[in-house]
Design a protein around this motif. Sequence first.
Motif, PDB file in Angstrom:
ATOM      1  N   LYS A  76       0.814  -1.209   0.000  1.00  0.00           N
ATOM      2  CA  LYS A  76       0.000   0.000   0.000  1.00  0.00           C
ATOM      3  C   LYS A  76       0.852   1.265   0.000  1.00  0.00           C
ATOM      4  N   GLU A  77       1.977   1.247   0.702  1.00  0.00           N
ATOM      5  CA  GLU A  77       2.824   2.436   0.766  1.00  0.00           C
ATOM      6  C   GLU A  77       3.332   2.819  -0.623  1.00  0.00           C
ATOM      7  N   ALA A  78       3.716   1.833  -1.407  1.00  0.00           N
ATOM      8  CA  ALA A  78       4.168   2.096  -2.775  1.00  0.00           C
ATOM      9  C   ALA A  78       3.023   2.634  -3.619  1.00  0.00           C
ATOM     10  N   ALA A  79       1.821   2.083  -3.414  1.00  0.00           N
ATOM     11  CA  ALA A  79       0.649   2.544  -4.170  1.00  0.00           C
ATOM     12  C   ALA A  79       0.311   3.992  -3.826  1.00  0.00           C
ATOM     13  N   LEU A  80       0.389   4.349  -2.556  1.00  0.00           N
ATOM     14  CA  LEU A  80       0.156   5.735  -2.154  1.00  0.00           C
ATOM     15  C   LEU A  80       1.170   6.663  -2.806  1.00  0.00           C
ATOM     16  N   TYR A  81       2.421   6.251  -2.771  1.00  0.00           N
ATOM     17  CA  TYR A  81       3.475   7.088  -3.341  1.00  0.00           C
ATOM     18  C   TYR A  81       3.276   7.261  -4.847  1.00  0.00           C
ATOM     19  N   ALA A  82       2.917   6.181  -5.535  1.00  0.00           N
ATOM     20  CA  ALA A  82       2.680   6.259  -6.976  1.00  0.00           C
ATOM     21  C   ALA A  82       1.557   7.238  -7.281  1.00  0.00           C
ATOM     22  N   GLY A  83       0.502   7.180  -6.487  1.00  0.00           N
ATOM     23  CA  GLY A  83      -0.607   8.108  -6.691  1.00  0.00           C
ATOM     24  C   GLY A  83      -0.175   9.549  -6.502  1.00  0.00           C
TER      25      GLY A  83
END
Length: 324
Positions: A76-83
């Motif tokens: 999830k942390e990577a997904a947040l950062y990508a967003g």
Amino acid sequence: MNKKVISIIVPCYNEEEMIPLFYDEINKISQTMDTVLFEFIFVNDGSKDGTLKKFKELANKDTRVKYYSFSRNFGKEAALYAGLVHAQGDYVAVMDVDLQDPPELLPEMYRLIREDGYDCIGTRRKDRAGEPVIRSFFARGFYKLINRISDTEIIDGARDFRLMSRQMVDAILSMTEYNRFSKGIFSWVGFETKYLEFENKERVAGQTTWSFWSLFKYSLDGIVAFSEVPLALASIVGFLTFGVALVLALFFAIRTLLFGNATSGWTSMVVIVLALGGIQLLSLGIIGNYLGKTFLETKRRPIYILKESSESNIFDKKGAEKNE
């Protein structure tokens, strides 16, 4: 005058059932906020179900919808950062797709950030009603612990759901660390933040992918990322243990000289050796955890890798080149 743009970032992992429900709700809210424009950024974190298919269906019928799909599950942390990397809005909101983050709070969040001059409007739960008792107990314990041992305050019950100014988002993006703990990062960058409270809500559909063990590991990541106290604690325990060992050595030596029968302390000696061994292994584990995180940082691997997206011919500096 040009309208302001709000970017809504929604990380998803195996959320096929929830995506249409979430879109319907957030679309209703966006229609009531006719003074701003919206873009919806869905991030597929390597889902194994039909999540990506749902994204494509939404993008075909709504030009405000953008999606980014990872090559595998990066977390999830990577997904947040990508967003955050791809968000173009003047204001950026982070939301969970499970509707436990009430979309109806968004108009009030926007009003507060515009009229009262806040940099961020966050949300927090008033209570943990409906949550398993054991999980609630450990969650409260985690917040108490990390706020005692860290200089970065993390609000108990705070959600990732928040609306941030562009300046705050840019500050977060400047922190390119591989091991990310967003709750700590949101607080560490500073900026004036106000929290809105709401009643805890259950998921509308689907099942959470956050098990007790995954939450436990995530809490350890937070402690390692924002506190050096465990390292200092390992040294302190080692020093105290050494002191106790010296006292016990003196005690046993005097007892032997006065009363003889040195072998009678065999049991206590075994206990002491096992205790010392356990403390040593614990200390090595703490040091190893910090060393492992440092090792991952020095590799400078990308935080995520994109496989495909709603946009083409774009090179993602934080990921990999997208398929054309």
